[in-house]
Design a protein around this motif. Structure first.
Motif, PDB file in Angstrom:
ATOM      1  N   ARG A   1      52.776  -9.861 -30.761  1.00 37.42           N
ATOM      2  CA  ARG A   1      53.025 -11.101 -31.503  1.00 37.42           C
ATOM      3  C   ARG A   1      51.956 -11.309 -32.563  1.00 37.42           C
TER       4      ARG A   1
ATOM      5  N   GLN B   1      72.097 -12.503 -32.941  1.00 38.87           N
ATOM      6  CA  GLN B   1      72.784 -13.049 -31.776  1.00 38.87           C
ATOM      7  C   GLN B   1      73.927 -13.980 -32.184  1.00 38.87           C
TER       8      GLN B   1
ATOM      9  N   ARG C   1      64.022 -14.679 -40.057  1.00 37.95           N
ATOM     10  CA  ARG C   1      64.996 -13.979 -39.216  1.00 37.95           C
ATOM     11  C   ARG C   1      64.489 -12.590 -38.833  1.00 37.95           C
ATOM     12  N   TRP C   2      64.015 -11.830 -39.808  1.00 39.42           N
ATOM     13  CA  TRP C   2      63.700 -10.419 -39.575  1.00 39.42           C
ATOM     14  C   TRP C   2      62.231 -10.151 -39.292  1.00 39.42           C
TER      15      TRP C   2
ATOM     16  N   GLY D   1      64.152 -11.922 -28.348  1.00 40.37           N
ATOM     17  CA  GLY D   1      63.337 -12.084 -29.545  1.00 40.37           C
ATOM     18  C   GLY D   1      61.883 -11.702 -29.391  1.00 40.37           C
ATOM     19  N   HIS D   2      61.453 -11.192 -28.233  1.00 36.80           N
ATOM     20  CA  HIS D   2      60.055 -10.805 -28.038  1.00 36.80           C
ATOM     21  C   HIS D   2      59.793  -9.435 -28.655  1.00 36.80           C
TER      22      HIS D   2
ATOM     23  N   ALA E   1      68.399  -8.768 -31.578  1.00 41.59           N
ATOM     24  CA  ALA E   1      67.753 -10.078 -31.472  1.00 41.59           C
ATOM     25  C   ALA E   1      68.028 -10.935 -32.700  1.00 41.59           C
ATOM     26  N   GLU E   2      68.037 -10.304 -33.874  1.00 40.64           N
ATOM     27  CA  GLU E   2      68.166 -11.043 -35.125  1.00 40.64           C
ATOM     28  C   GLU E   2      69.579 -11.520 -35.404  1.00 40.64           C
TER      29      GLU E   2
ATOM     30  N   ARG F   1      62.643  -5.893 -31.373  1.00 38.70           N
ATOM     31  CA  ARG F   1      62.567  -6.978 -30.402  1.00 38.70           C
ATOM     32  C   ARG F   1      63.634  -6.848 -29.325  1.00 38.70           C
TER      33      ARG F   1
END
Length: 436
Positions: free
Chosen positions: A26, A167, A67-68, A125-126, A164-165, A121
């Motif tokens: 992160r 969904q 978003r990305w 989203g991690h 993740a981006e 990710r």
């Protein structure tokens, strides 16, 4: 009297806490994102604009950094390492997260330098790792893409970039399109308007050929019932990857058809920057997509001509090519598609439909013989023969009457039962068509 022996102390350090590795990733995302806005990243931002991806660097865009989480790894050797060490991360944690590497003299340096950075990710989203694309000014000796190595968090064969981006569109049932890299995945996304009610989503296989775990992810997407599209580069490496994807996906039992994108020599990112780029990408992955098995047949015939340029000059070589691709006809979803594929083979090779029908009948005979042999061997407690038993050939078998009607001048129904061989006929340029 028993003697207590001391517990040996391992020389190996304790494995890093996964929570610390997540925190390090992160922190790296935040660092790279900040760097993308700096003066030294101007060339990378210009590159994004040229490729039709300028929105990735615009903070006021719904398809931008929020978003990305795209960023930039500066050219300096230790920029990220020094920053994260100052934030309290140990060298062991940075190496375990795949963010830093040790040199021969044990100096700690950044793994990614002068690269456009795309976080990989999990569905929640991690960030698990990164794909780094070499900056435009990088020399030819620099690898175009560099990925995070396998870590305690990141197993590259088990995740897909772009899940993740996207969904929102995945849950809305948009058709999945598997591509080679992150820029292609984003190009598919950008080719559709944000308010569209249906469309396609691009996901990338993160530096590996498509795996069974990734195929399962694709098949479980709500939009897979509308078909799964393979959109790899139209080059030898892309053709090999396409065949691998077809093999993996067909065995994963997808809920919808398997399709190939009509890319005509490029990839989605190339199409995006062409005239009418967004419409061109949409057409390639939706309107003009065609059966994936047809693409595999075309690739195999192209490979044969590349290896043996004179193979198709006589009937023996053409018949050998027919036998090489005829097993693929049994992956047709119905008799009409089997007939269409068979007709395409005749057009490529200059043979008659009767020749294809004979090869199909021989393939069925061989499969039935293998099945009987396998049962006999199993009854004796022996392993089955090496040659595999093909899946049910019902679609292609149903195509036999259609093949006879479409253009063959011989009795394909008799061929399937008697092994009768028709006499070859001459086509308009004097080549022999007909039997093998």
């Amino acid at each position: 009297m028993a003697i207590d022996h001391p517990t040996p102390i391992s020389d190996q350090p304790a494995p890093p806490d996964p929570r610390r590795l997540r925190a390090a990733n992160r922190a790296a995302v935040a660092f790279y994102r900040e760097q993308l806005g700096g003066e030294h990243a101007r060339g990378v931002r210009d590159y994004l604009r040229i490729r039709g991806l300028g929105t990735l660097a615009r903070h006021d865009s719904d398809e931008g950094p929020a978003r990305w989480l795209v960023g930039y790894a500066p050219r300096a050797w230790t920029a990220l390492t020094h920053q994260l060490r100052a934030e309290g991360f140990t060298g062991q944690e940075l190496v375990a997260a795949g963010l830093s590497v040790r040199t021969r003299n044990q100096r700690l340096i950044d793994r990614f330098r002068d690269r456009l950075m795309f976080p990989i990710r999990d569905p929640a989203g991690h960030p698990l790792g990164f794909i780094g694309r070499a900056a435009p000014a990088a020399g030819p000796a620099v690898p175009k893409y560099l990925n995070t190595p396998e870590t305690a968090l990141y197993r590259k064969g088990t995740v897909l970039f772009g899940v993740a981006e996207q969904q929102d569109r995945i849950q809305a049932g948009w058709r999945p399109v598997v591509v080679e890299g992150p820029i292609d995945a984003i190009a598919v996304r950008l080719s559709h308007t944000s308010h569209g009610r249906s469309g396609a989503i691009g996901v990338a296989s993160c530096g590996t050929t498509l795996t069974h775990a990734q195929a399962t992810i694709l098949c479980n997407m709500p939009g897979a019932g509308n078909g799964i599209v393979v959109a790899y580069d139209d080059d030898p490496a892309g053709h090999t990857a396409t065949e691998r994807a077809w093999s993996v996906l067909r065995n994963a039992v997808p809920p919808g058809p398997l399709l190939a994108a009509a890319l005509a020599g490029g990839d989605p990112a190339d199409l995006l920057r062409s005239d009418g780029g967004r419409a061109a990408v949409r057409n390639a992955v939706q309107g003009q997509a065609y059966p994936l098995v047809q693409a595999v047949i075309d690739h195999r015939l192209t490979k044969l001509t590349t290896r043996h340029p004179r193979l198709f000059e006589d009937i023996a070589g053409r018949c050998a090519a027919v036998r090489a691709v005829v097993p693929l006809l049994f992956d047709a979803v119905n008799a009409a598609q089997a007939t269409e594929l068979a007709t395409r083979v005749t057009e490529r090779l200059g043979v008659g439909l009767d020749t294809v029908a004979i090869a199909m009948a021989e393939h069925v005979d061989g499969s039935l013989h293998d099945a009987g042999t396998a049962l006999e061997q199993a009854a004796l407690g022996r392993p089955p023969p090496v040659r595999s038993i093909h899946r049910s050939p019902s679609a292609a078998i149903l195509a036999f009457p259609t093949l006879r009607m479409v253009g063959t001048t011989h009795r394909t129904d008799a061929l399937a039962t008697t092994g009768e061989r028709p006499v070859g006929r001459r086509d308009s340029i004097g080549r022999t068509q007909g039997s093998c």
